[in-house]
Each structure stands twice: as C-alpha cells, then as structure tokens.
Design an enzyme around this catalytic site. Structure first.
Site, PDB file in Angstrom:
ATOM      1  N   GLY A 161       0.838  -1.495  -0.303  1.00  0.00           N
ATOM      2  CA  GLY A 161      -0.112   0.215   0.921  1.00  0.00           C
ATOM      3  C   GLY A 161       0.943   1.404  -0.175  1.00  0.00           C
ATOM      4  N   SER A 162       1.759   1.071  -0.458  1.00  0.00           N
ATOM      5  CA  SER A 162       2.758   2.382  -0.966  1.00  0.00           C
ATOM      6  C   SER A 162       2.196   3.732  -1.307  1.00  0.00           C
ATOM      7  CB  SER A 162       4.499   2.583  -1.791  1.00  0.00           C
ATOM      8  OG  SER A 162       4.165   1.825  -2.773  1.00  0.00           O
ATOM      9  N   ASN A 163       0.976   2.924  -2.619  1.00  0.00           N
ATOM     10  CA  ASN A 163       0.359   4.448  -3.734  1.00  0.00           C
ATOM     11  C   ASN A 163      -1.412   4.833  -2.757  1.00  0.00           C
ATOM     12  OD1 ASN A 163       1.353   4.744  -6.339  1.00  0.00           O
ATOM     13  ND2 ASN A 163       1.668   2.044  -5.834  1.00  0.00           N
TER      14      ASN A 163
ATOM     15  N   ASN B  96      -7.582   2.330 -11.895  1.00  0.00           N
ATOM     16  CA  ASN B  96      -6.789   1.602 -11.949  1.00  0.00           C
ATOM     17  C   ASN B  96      -5.335   1.991 -12.153  1.00  0.00           C
ATOM     18  OD1 ASN B  96      -4.869  -1.070 -10.856  1.00  0.00           O
ATOM     19  ND2 ASN B  96      -5.181  -1.444 -12.819  1.00  0.00           N
TER      20      ASN B  96
ATOM     21  N   HIS C  98      -1.280   0.695 -13.355  1.00  0.00           N
ATOM     22  CA  HIS C  98      -0.691  -0.386 -14.220  1.00  0.00           C
ATOM     23  C   HIS C  98       0.790  -0.710 -14.120  1.00  0.00           C
ATOM     24  CE1 HIS C  98      -0.553  -4.355 -15.888  1.00  0.00           C
ATOM     25  NE2 HIS C  98       0.741  -3.844 -17.125  1.00  0.00           N
TER      26      HIS C  98
HETATM   27  C1  GRF Z   1       2.670  -0.686  -8.014  1.00  0.00           C
HETATM   28  O1  GRF Z   1       3.255  -1.059  -8.660  1.00  0.00           O
HETATM   29  C2  GRF Z   1       1.122  -0.979  -8.735  1.00  0.00           C
HETATM   30  O2  GRF Z   1       1.217  -0.698  -9.572  1.00  0.00           O
HETATM   31  C3  GRF Z   1       1.228  -2.454  -9.173  1.00  0.00           C
HETATM   32  O3  GRF Z   1       1.288  -3.210  -7.857  1.00  0.00           O
HETATM   33  C4  GRF Z   1       2.187  -1.733  -7.110  1.00  0.00           C
HETATM   34  C5  GRF Z   1       1.631  -2.007  -6.087  1.00  0.00           C
HETATM   35  O4  GRF Z   1       2.558  -1.506  -4.929  1.00  0.00           O
HETATM   36  N1  GRF Z   1      -0.477  -2.914  -9.392  1.00  0.00           N
HETATM   37  P1  GRF Z   1       2.243  -0.703  -3.597  1.00  0.00           P
HETATM   38  O5  GRF Z   1       1.126  -2.017  -2.485  1.00  0.00           O
HETATM   39  O6  GRF Z   1       1.940   0.739  -4.001  1.00  0.00           O
HETATM   40  O7  GRF Z   1       3.409  -0.255  -2.545  1.00  0.00           O
END
Ligand code: GRF
Length: 191
Positions: free
Chosen positions: A15-17, A104, A106
């Site tokens: 979940g870093s995003n 989403n 990608h």
């Molecule tokens: C990211 O590279 C995203 O593009 C992919 O999964 C990864 C998730 O990373 N779908 P995080 O969990 O947000 O760190």
C-alpha cells in the site's frame, strides 16, 4: 461541489500508493479517503489505514459474490474507487454501479505488458527480458477486461541496460507516487 467526494482505495499489498494518495487528500478539503478495502487481512495497507484512522474493510470472496462489498461501499457513501495494487478482479456489479468511476494503476506502458498474470514483479521481469529501454506507468479506467479500460495518463522512465527487475520496479513506483494522487484529483474534478 456541495458535498465531499468519498474515495475508497482497494489494495492487496504494502500500500505505498495508498499511502501517497491518503497523504495527498489529507491536504484537500473536499475529497476524502473514506475507506480502505482489501482482500488480505494481513496486508500492510491495513496498518496504514489504522495509522491514518481510516476505516478498512477486509472482504471475502463471498462478500464479492453476494453483494456485501457493494453494500459496504454504498453505506460509506463511496463515490469513486481507486485500485492501487489490488490483485482481485473487480466484479461487474461494481463496474456497473461506478461507471467511469473506478481507476487502476498498472506498472508498465499499456497495452504492452498487460493482461492476465501481468502484475507485480512479473511485469518488471517481462520488461527486462524484452530488453525495453523505457518503462513507466499507466492510469486507466477499469472495465470488464483486465487492463483494457480507457487510458487516462501514462508517464515514462528510462531504463539502463544494467537495470534489474527490482531497479525497474523502483523507478516505476517513484512515478506512481508522484503522479497517481494528482491524476485521481484531476479525474474527480473533471467528472
Ligand atoms: C504498484 O506497482 C502498482 O502499480 C501495482 O502494484 C504495485 C503496488 O504497490 N498494481 P503498493 O502496494 O502501492 O506499494
């Protein structure tokens, strides 16, 4: 906009995003991250939800099949869904309930390196194996088919010959953190 927009972030992993999106919207008055949804009770994104005092919902397969997940989203008044490393297919009921309101990210430049099995490190390994000189990320709307919804934004990074799949992942993740939150805000404001 008279009322705040409520976002749900769906994530299956670290979940870093999700973290970068939460931080971004902490500084925005009229858009909130109201719910974190995950299919994995032990995903680190759950800890992030707790840290930020954001409600979270761990769903089972049954919750998806019997409409419980959709019910939870409507109870929380969710207006917009952000997938950020969510490894389950989104059900048709959600896609119909949220037309052009599910996005989403990608970790490659679609339409290359997309489709079934193309997630996580598989994507970056395939990019390296193909000898690509650039990679990047794609933000797209979610429809009934994996990675085939309308592309909204793409950002690129240059690759070095010596880059490992891990190096590529790090470069792409940096782009994701920099651009995904801003793109989400822009899409919500344009809707
Ligand atoms: C990211 O590279 C995203 O593009 C992919 O999964 C990864 C998730 O990373 N779908 P995080 O969990 O947000 O760190």
């Amino acid at each position: 906009m008279s009322q705040n927009t409520h976002i749900a972030i769906f994530a299956s992993g670290g979940g870093s995003n999700a973290e970068s999106i939460i931080r971004h919207f902490n500084a925005v008055d009229d858009i909130d991250v109201s719910l974190i949804v995950t299919n994995k009770a032990d995903a680190f994104v759950v800890e992030r939800a707790k840290t930020h005092a954001i409600p979270y919902y761990v769903h089972t397969k049954e919750d998806v099949d019997n409409g419980q997940l959709l019910k939870m989203l409507s109870e929380k008044n969710v207006d917009f869904i952000v997938l950020a490393g969510y490894l389950k297919k989104v059900g048709d009921d959600l896609i119909q309930a949220y037309p052009n309101k599910i996005v989403n990210i990608h970790p490659a430049l679609l339409p290359k390196f997309g489709g079934k099995g193309m997630y996580g490190m598989n994507v970056h390994k395939a990019v390296v194996a193909a000898g690509e000189t650039i990679s990047g990320m794609t933000i797209h709307f979610v429809n009934e088919h994996y990675d085939e919804g309308q592309i909204i934004e793409q950002h690129q990074c240059e690759l070095d010959e010596v880059d490992s799949a891990e190096d590529v992942a790090a470069k792409v993740l940096k782009l994701e953190h920099a651009y995904y939150p801003k793109a989400i805000e822009k899409i919500i404001r344009q809707a």
